[in-house]
Design a protein around this motif. Structure first.
Motif, PDB file in Angstrom:
ATOM      1  N   CYS A 194       0.797  -1.232   0.000  1.00 28.14           N
ATOM      2  CA  CYS A 194       0.000   0.000   0.000  1.00 28.14           C
ATOM      3  C   CYS A 194       0.828   1.279   0.000  1.00 28.14           C
ATOM      4  O   CYS A 194       0.268   2.362  -0.117  1.00 28.14           O
ATOM      5  CB  CYS A 194      -0.929   0.027   1.210  1.00 28.14           C
ATOM      6  SG  CYS A 194      -1.920  -1.445   1.380  1.00 28.14           S
ATOM      7  N   ARG A 201       2.275   4.589   5.028  1.00 30.84           N
ATOM      8  CA  ARG A 201       1.092   4.829   5.858  1.00 30.84           C
ATOM      9  C   ARG A 201       1.544   5.095   7.286  1.00 30.84           C
ATOM     10  O   ARG A 201       2.623   4.701   7.695  1.00 30.84           O
ATOM     11  CB  ARG A 201       0.165   3.616   5.855  1.00 30.84           C
ATOM     12  CG  ARG A 201      -0.414   3.255   4.503  1.00 30.84           C
ATOM     13  CD  ARG A 201      -1.409   4.269   4.027  1.00 30.84           C
ATOM     14  NE  ARG A 201      -1.980   3.911   2.734  1.00 30.84           N
ATOM     15  CZ  ARG A 201      -3.112   3.234   2.590  1.00 30.84           C
ATOM     16  NH1 ARG A 201      -3.790   2.842   3.636  1.00 30.84           N
ATOM     17  NH2 ARG A 201      -3.579   2.953   1.404  1.00 30.84           N
ATOM     18  N   ASP A 202       0.632   5.704   8.046  1.00 27.68           N
ATOM     19  CA  ASP A 202       0.910   5.993   9.445  1.00 27.68           C
ATOM     20  C   ASP A 202       1.081   4.717  10.263  1.00 27.68           C
ATOM     21  O   ASP A 202       0.436   3.707   9.994  1.00 27.68           O
ATOM     22  CB  ASP A 202      -0.256   6.786  10.047  1.00 27.68           C
ATOM     23  CG  ASP A 202      -0.082   8.266   9.850  1.00 27.68           C
ATOM     24  OD1 ASP A 202       0.946   8.660   9.267  1.00 27.68           O
ATOM     25  OD2 ASP A 202      -0.952   9.036  10.282  1.00 27.68           O
ATOM     26  N   THR A 232      -0.163   4.003  13.032  1.00 28.36           N
ATOM     27  CA  THR A 232      -1.392   3.559  13.694  1.00 28.36           C
ATOM     28  C   THR A 232      -2.163   2.529  12.876  1.00 28.36           C
ATOM     29  O   THR A 232      -3.032   1.851  13.401  1.00 28.36           O
ATOM     30  CB  THR A 232      -2.328   4.749  13.977  1.00 28.36           C
ATOM     31  OG1 THR A 232      -2.493   5.480  12.764  1.00 28.36           O
ATOM     32  CG2 THR A 232      -1.762   5.650  15.039  1.00 28.36           C
ATOM     33  N   GLU A 233      -1.852   2.415  11.573  1.00 28.77           N
ATOM     34  CA  GLU A 233      -2.544   1.421  10.749  1.00 28.77           C
ATOM     35  C   GLU A 233      -1.914   0.044  10.894  1.00 28.77           C
ATOM     36  O   GLU A 233      -2.431  -0.922  10.347  1.00 28.77           O
ATOM     37  CB  GLU A 233      -2.492   1.841   9.268  1.00 28.77           C
ATOM     38  CG  GLU A 233      -3.261   3.107   8.976  1.00 28.77           C
ATOM     39  CD  GLU A 233      -3.448   3.339   7.489  1.00 28.77           C
ATOM     40  OE1 GLU A 233      -3.086   2.467   6.686  1.00 28.77           O
ATOM     41  OE2 GLU A 233      -3.963   4.409   7.135  1.00 28.77           O
ATOM     42  N   THR A 265      -5.004  -2.253   9.249  1.00 28.82           N
ATOM     43  CA  THR A 265      -6.119  -1.440   8.751  1.00 28.82           C
ATOM     44  C   THR A 265      -6.109  -1.339   7.228  1.00 28.82           C
ATOM     45  O   THR A 265      -7.031  -0.792   6.649  1.00 28.82           O
ATOM     46  CB  THR A 265      -6.052  -0.028   9.359  1.00 28.82           C
ATOM     47  OG1 THR A 265      -5.639  -0.129  10.701  1.00 28.82           O
ATOM     48  CG2 THR A 265      -7.381   0.658   9.315  1.00 28.82           C
ATOM     49  N   GLY A 266      -5.076  -1.854   6.598  1.00 23.88           N
ATOM     50  CA  GLY A 266      -5.006  -1.744   5.137  1.00 23.88           C
ATOM     51  C   GLY A 266      -5.175  -3.092   4.490  1.00 23.88           C
ATOM     52  O   GLY A 266      -6.259  -3.680   4.530  1.00 23.88           O
ATOM     53  N   CYS A 283      -3.298  -1.785  -4.903  1.00 23.63           N
ATOM     54  CA  CYS A 283      -3.885  -0.889  -3.912  1.00 23.63           C
ATOM     55  C   CYS A 283      -4.372   0.402  -4.564  1.00 23.63           C
ATOM     56  O   CYS A 283      -3.635   1.034  -5.315  1.00 23.63           O
ATOM     57  CB  CYS A 283      -2.828  -0.571  -2.857  1.00 23.63           C
ATOM     58  SG  CYS A 283      -3.387   0.551  -1.605  1.00 23.63           S
ATOM     59  N   ASN A 287      -8.045   1.643   1.744  1.00 27.13           N
ATOM     60  CA  ASN A 287      -8.393   1.206   3.085  1.00 27.13           C
ATOM     61  C   ASN A 287      -7.545   1.992   4.058  1.00 27.13           C
ATOM     62  O   ASN A 287      -6.329   1.889   4.023  1.00 27.13           O
ATOM     63  CB  ASN A 287      -8.035  -0.277   3.222  1.00 27.13           C
ATOM     64  CG  ASN A 287      -9.242  -1.119   3.440  1.00 27.13           C
ATOM     65  OD1 ASN A 287     -10.352  -0.610   3.553  1.00 27.13           O
ATOM     66  ND2 ASN A 287      -9.041  -2.409   3.509  1.00 27.13           N
TER      67      ASN A 287
END
Lengths: 97, 211
Positions: free
Chosen positions: A9, A12-13, A15-16, A61-62, B73, B164
């Motif tokens: 992905c 990302r942060d 937190t994910e 989360t992803g 993605c 997501n």
């Protein structure tokens, strides 16, 4: 906040993601042959590295996929992100003492 | 015999269904600022969770039912009626209008199941898992940026992209459907929280801008 580059992905942060502990701890080939001490060491004993550490993460989360990451536990510098099951990535710089 | 004739929905149950954010419908109406940012719930979409290797034969059969499976993605496959969101390398969410559901005269889930056949994979009816929020208007991006760490600027996030991620600290699938419109798919149990969070984030745009 860490910015983690998920192999699927992209960045990302933190937190994910969720942390999965030390990477490259192989399941014993024949657990029944292990003594209690060896079994306990497999289950509970982990490195407590100061410096570059290979660890597992999941992008919960992803894409919900696991991957390995090489991270410096002192500077939080992420040195490599690589596939599960892959060989340990070469350490980008020597471990701090 | 029970008075079954009293139920008049498509399948007799439509009238008594309650969507996860139905109690906020009035608040969405008053909280929306026409021409700036509006929020509403589009309930009861048919959603199907599909897990299949898209390079396999079963993946090709499923792709022919949905009109394509997204490759990476952010990609969204499908047709005008059916959207297929990428959730993971082998995991997809098929979103279609309510009447595509097999219990309402459609055949989406049945045809996906027969396309998968005995092959490795999964087709699961997830229609009740998530609800749909539609946030649109020129300030929709500003509202989302209060609680989403992704780069939502149009130079990066193009219409027809679904990701997501987290909005307001909860996991949602975020689908950019147009230049100024987003669809958010929160899980049903988060719908109340996210609805109120969005309303709060929208509130400042109801007042005149302070120079």
């Amino acid at each position: 906040m860490l910015l983690i580059s998920c192999p699927n992905c992209g960045p990302r942060d933190e937190t994910e993601f969720h942390y999965g502990g030390q990477a490259h701890v192989p399941y014993p080939e024949n657990p029944n042959d292990l003594t209690d001490r060896e079994w306990a060491e497999y289950l509970f004993y982990r490195e407590n590295t100061k410096g570059t550490f290979a660890e597992r993460w999941v992008h919960s989360t992803g894409c919900r996929q696991w991957f390995n990451m090489l991270r410096d536990t002192v500077t939080y510098d992420i040195q490599a992100v690589y596939q599960m099951g892959g060989a340990a990535a070469r350490r980008a710089r020597p471990t701090r003492s | 015999m029970a008075n079954t004739a009293a139920f008049t929905g498509i399948n007799g149950l439509r009238e008594i269904r309650r969507s996860p954010a139905s109690h906020l419908a009035e608040a969405f109406d008053t909280g929306s600022v026409q021409g700036t940012v509006t929020l509403n719930e589009g309930p009861f979409q048919t959603m199907v969770g599909v897990r299949v290797d898209r390079s396999s034969e079963a993946g090709a059969r499923i792709a022919s039912v949905t009109g394509g499976l997204p490759e990476r993605c952010g990609d969204v496959g499908g047709t005008e009626r059916v959207s297929v969101l990428w959730l993971g390398p082998q995991e997809f969410l098929v979103v279609a209008p309510e009447d595509a559901h097999d219990s309402l005269g459609g055949d989406l889930i049945g045809s996906l199941k027969s396309a998968l056949g005995d092959a490795a994979g999964q087709v699961v009816d997830l229609s009740a898992n998530r609800t749909t929020f539609e946030l649109s208007g020129p300030r929709a991006r500003a509202v989302l940026e209060k609680g989403c760490a992704l780069d939502l600027h149009p130079r990066t996030l193009k219409p027809g992209t679904a990701l997501n991620t987290e909005v307001g600290n909860i996991p949602v699938a975020l689908f950019k459907t147009g230049e100024e419109s987003f669809r958010l798919f929160p899980r049903a149990s988060f719908a109340d929280y996210l609805g109120r969070w969005l309303l709060d984030a929208m509130r400042e745009f109801a007042s005149p801008e302070v120079p």
